[in-house]
Design a protein around this motif. Structure first.
Motif, PDB file in Angstrom:
ATOM      1  N   ALA A  18      33.334  23.804  -6.221  1.00 32.87           N
ATOM      2  CA  ALA A  18      33.143  22.450  -5.709  1.00 32.87           C
ATOM      3  C   ALA A  18      34.492  21.782  -5.450  1.00 32.87           C
ATOM      4  O   ALA A  18      34.703  21.149  -4.400  1.00 32.87           O
ATOM      5  CB  ALA A  18      32.315  21.630  -6.692  1.00 32.87           C
ATOM      6  N   THR A  49      25.852  16.973   3.863  1.00 34.74           N
ATOM      7  CA  THR A  49      25.525  18.164   3.071  1.00 34.74           C
ATOM      8  C   THR A  49      24.546  19.095   3.779  1.00 34.74           C
ATOM      9  O   THR A  49      24.098  20.069   3.182  1.00 34.74           O
ATOM     10  CB  THR A  49      24.925  17.741   1.723  1.00 34.74           C
ATOM     11  N   VAL A  57      28.782  22.704  -2.267  1.00 39.14           N
ATOM     12  CA  VAL A  57      29.005  21.751  -3.367  1.00 39.14           C
ATOM     13  C   VAL A  57      27.675  21.157  -3.829  1.00 39.14           C
ATOM     14  O   VAL A  57      27.389  21.075  -5.032  1.00 39.14           O
ATOM     15  CB  VAL A  57      29.967  20.632  -2.915  1.00 39.14           C
ATOM     16  N   ALA A  58      26.826  20.745  -2.874  1.00 42.37           N
ATOM     17  CA  ALA A  58      25.541  20.139  -3.231  1.00 42.37           C
ATOM     18  C   ALA A  58      24.659  21.116  -3.986  1.00 42.37           C
ATOM     19  O   ALA A  58      24.003  20.760  -4.974  1.00 42.37           O
ATOM     20  CB  ALA A  58      24.836  19.635  -1.974  1.00 42.37           C
ATOM     21  N   VAL A  61      26.077  21.609  -7.563  1.00 40.18           N
ATOM     22  CA  VAL A  61      25.854  20.423  -8.395  1.00 40.18           C
ATOM     23  C   VAL A  61      24.388  20.301  -8.781  1.00 40.18           C
ATOM     24  O   VAL A  61      24.047  20.035  -9.944  1.00 40.18           O
ATOM     25  CB  VAL A  61      26.341  19.156  -7.653  1.00 40.18           C
ATOM     26  N   LEU A 108      26.078  14.579  -6.866  1.00 36.27           N
ATOM     27  CA  LEU A 108      27.162  14.467  -5.888  1.00 36.27           C
ATOM     28  C   LEU A 108      26.965  13.161  -5.134  1.00 36.27           C
ATOM     29  O   LEU A 108      25.920  12.927  -4.537  1.00 36.27           O
ATOM     30  CB  LEU A 108      27.142  15.645  -4.912  1.00 36.27           C
ATOM     31  N   ALA A 125      34.687  11.347  -3.030  1.00 34.80           N
ATOM     32  CA  ALA A 125      33.598  12.240  -3.434  1.00 34.80           C
ATOM     33  C   ALA A 125      33.620  12.353  -4.954  1.00 34.80           C
ATOM     34  O   ALA A 125      34.662  12.654  -5.549  1.00 34.80           O
ATOM     35  CB  ALA A 125      33.754  13.607  -2.790  1.00 34.80           C
ATOM     36  N   LEU A 163      31.758  13.976  -8.445  1.00 35.36           N
ATOM     37  CA  LEU A 163      30.878  14.969  -9.058  1.00 35.36           C
ATOM     38  C   LEU A 163      30.612  14.545 -10.496  1.00 35.36           C
ATOM     39  O   LEU A 163      31.550  14.262 -11.244  1.00 35.36           O
ATOM     40  CB  LEU A 163      31.529  16.349  -9.042  1.00 35.36           C
TER      41      LEU A 163
END
Length: 483
Positions: free
Chosen positions: A354, A404, A426-427, A430, A437, A449, A451
Motif C-alpha cells: 500500500a 479505486t 491498496v483498496a 486494506v 482507505l 491518502a 490508511l
C-alpha cells in the motif's frame, strides 16, 4: 419482520378472544340476572297468594308482618297495591319510581313484569319485579319488589374480570408462542441476511446452516449455500487465471522485449530508432500491467490471513527505498513516525504494497520541487493510521470516487506511466485487513491518502513481526539514504 409477524398473530388472537368472550360475557350477565329475577318472581308470587284475602276485605296485618320480615331478612323492598294503585301494605325499604310504576302498569294489566333483562356493571338502578294478584280471572292488585342490583353487578364484574384474566393469559401465551414461532420461521432469514453481509464484506467462506426453520426456508438456505460455493469457485478460478496468465505472459514478453531491443543497432534512420524506443516503452508498460495484475490477484487470495506488522518500521523501510527515486525527481520525501514500534494487524505485505503504491503516485505527480510526507501515528479510537500527503495537483471529488476502480486513470494524466491498478491494490489490501482507505484533497493543494489498520489484540511478540516489517522509525534524512 418478527415484530410484524407477532403483531399479526396477536391481532388475530385478540379478534378470536373478542369473538368468543363478548357473547360469553353477555350470557353470564343475562344468566345472573335471570337467576335473581326468578327468585324475586317466586317471592312475589307467594306474596300475591297471601295478598288475595287482604284485598278481598281482610286486614293487612298478616301481610305487613310478612313484608317486614322479608325486608329485614333480605333487604328487599316490597309493596302490595290494589287495582286503584293504592298501597295496601309496604316494607320499610320500598320506594316507588319510574321503573316500578311501569312494572305496576303491566302487572295491573294482568301480566308479570321484570326488568331489566340484563344487569350491566356500568348501569345503575334496581331490579324490579311485579306480579298481578288474580281472583277468578279478576285482577285485584299487584305485588311489586325492588331489589338492589349492586350484588348482581359485582358478580357480573367478577365474571368479566375472570374472563379478562383468562384472555390476558391467552394473549401472553400467544405472544410467547408467536415470538418462538416467528423466531423459528425467521431464523434462517436472519442468518441469511447476516451471512450475505459477511460475504459482501469479504468473508467468502461464510455459509448458512441449512437445518433451520421450515422446509421452504431450509431449501432456500441450501440453494444459497450452493450459489455462494459456485460464486466463490468462479472468483477463485478468475483470480487463479489472472495470476497464471500474468505469470505466464511475462516469459514471452521478456523474450519479445529482448528481440525488439536487439533490433536497435540495425536501425539506421532516426525515425526507425524512435519507433524502436516506443516499442520498448510499450513492452515495459505491458510488463508493469502484468505485475500489477499479479499483485492484485495475490492480494485478493490472502484476504483471510493476518499477521502483526510494525507499521512504523515498515514505513521507514519503504521511505528509505523510495528516496533515491524521489531525489532523482527533485521531490522531498520525509517520514514522520514514532521512535517506538507501532503494531498493526494486517494481511501479509499489506502495508508494504500500500505504501509503495501511494508513495509512487505521490512522487510521480508532485513534480520537481514537490514534497511528500509519510506519517505514522496511533488513531484516536484505536489502531494505526498511515498518511501519505503530497503537493501535487490532487483530484476532484468525482475523481476521488473513481480512483479505486480497476484501470481507471484521470483524464489529465493519461500520458503518465502507470497501469491504473495501484489504488485498486491498496483498496483490496486494506479491505482484506479490515482497515479503511480514505482520500481527500490537501490544503492548499495536493492529495492526502490515509490508511487505518486495526491494532493487534495483544502486544505483538518479536517473532510475530516479519523481518521486512522491522525498521528504524523516525524522520528520514534524504542525504543519509543510499544512492
Amino acid at each position: 419482520m418478527r415484530r410484524r409477524l407477532v403483531i399479526s398473530y396477536l391481532l388475530l388472537m385478540v379478534l378470536v378472544l373478542l369473538a368468543l368472550e363478548t357473547p360469553l360475557a353477555a350470557t353470564l350477565a343475562t344468566r345472573e340476572t335471570d337467576r335473581v329475577r326468578a327468585d324475586r318472581l317466586a317471592d312475589a308470587t307467594r306474596f300475591a297468594s297471601l295478598a288475595g284475602p287482604a284485598l278481598r276485605g281482610g286486614g293487612p296485618d298478616p301481610l305487613d308482618a310478612e313484608l317486614a320480615a322479608y325486608d329485614d331478612l333480605y333487604g328487599i323492598g316490597a309493596a302490595v297495591v290494589d287495582r286503584d294503585r293504592h298501597t295496601v301494605a309496604a316494607s320499610a325499604r320500598w320506594t316507588s319510581g319510574t321503573r316500578a310504576d311501569a312494572a305496576l302498569d303491566t302487572a295491573l294489566a294482568g301480566q308479570q313484569s321484570s326488568g331489566p333483562d340484563s344487569v350491566w356493571p356500568w348501569v345503575d338502578g334496581p331490579l324490579v319485579v311485579a306480579v298481578p294478584i288474580n281472583d277468578g280471572g279478576e285482577v285485584l292488585g299487584a305485588v311489586v319488589t325492588t331489589t338492589s342490583a349492586g350484588k348482581v353487578r359485582r358478580t357480573v364484574t367478577v365474571w368479566w374480570l375472570l374472563l379478562a384474566g383468562i384472555g390476558l393469559l391467552a394473549v401472553l401465551a400467544c405472544v410467547s408462542t408467536a415470538f418462538g414461532l416467528a423466531g423459528w420461521v425467521l431464523r434462517p432469514v436472519t442468518e441469511l441476511d447476516a451471512v450475505t453481509h459477511e460475504i459482501a464484506e469479504g468473508h467468502r467462506t461464510a455459509r448458512v446452516r441449512p437445518r433451520l426453520g421450515p422446509p421452504e426456508l431450509r431449501r432456500l438456505a441450501a440453494s444459497f449455500n450452493n450459489m455462494a460455493d459456485a460464486v466463490s469457485d468462479v472468483m477463485d478460478r478468475q483470480r487463479a487465471f489472472v495470476a497464471h496468465a500474468s505469470h505466464q505472459l511475462r516469459n514471452p514478453l521478456t523474450a519479445l522485449r529482448l528481440r525488439v531491443e536487439e533490433l536497435g543497432p540495425s536501425l539506421a534512420d532516426a525515425d526507425g530508432r524512435a519507433e524502436h524506443q516506443l516499442a520498448l516503452e510499450e513492452t515495459d508498460r505491458l510488463a508493469t500491467v502484468l505485475d500489477a495484475l499479479l499483485t492484485l490477484a495475490r492480494a485478493e487470495r490472502e484476504e483471510n490471513q493476518r499477521v502483526t506488522v510494525d507499521a512504523a518500521g515498515t514505513a521507514a523501510s519503504r521511505v528509505a527505498a523510495w528516496l533515491p527515486l524521489a531525489r532523482h525527481r527533485s521531490v522531498s520525501l520525509r517520514l514522520d513516525a514514532p521512535e517506538v514500534p507501532a503494531y498493526a494487524r494486517t494481511v501479509p505485505t499489506a502495508i508494504d504494497q500500500a505504501l509503495d503504491a501511494l508513495i509512487d503516485n505521490a512522487v510521480k505527480f508532485s513534480g520537481a520541487g514537490g514534497e511528500v510526507t509519510v506519517t505514522v501515528r496511533p488513531a484516536d479510537g484505536g489502531g494505526i493510521v498511515l498518511q501519505v500527503r503530497d503537493t501535487g495537483p490532487g483530484m476532484t471529488v468525482s475523481q476521488l470516487d473513481q480512483a479505486t476502480e480497476r484501470f481507471w486513470r484521470a483524464p489529465d494524466v493519461q500520458n503518465v506511466d502507470g497501469a491504473g491498478l495501484g489504488l485498486t491494490i491498496v483498496a483490496v489490501l486494506v479491505d482484506s485487513s479490515d482497515g479503511r482507505l480514505t482520500m481527500r484533497r490537501g490544503e492548499p493543494r495536493g492529495l492526502v491518502a490515509e490508511l487505518w489498520f486495526p491494532a493487534p489484540d495483544e502486544p505483538a511478540a518479536r517473532g510475530d513481526v516479519p523481518d521486512d516489517a522491522v525498521g528504524v522509525a523516525g524522520p528520514v534524512d534524504p542525504a543519509a539514504a543510499p544512492a
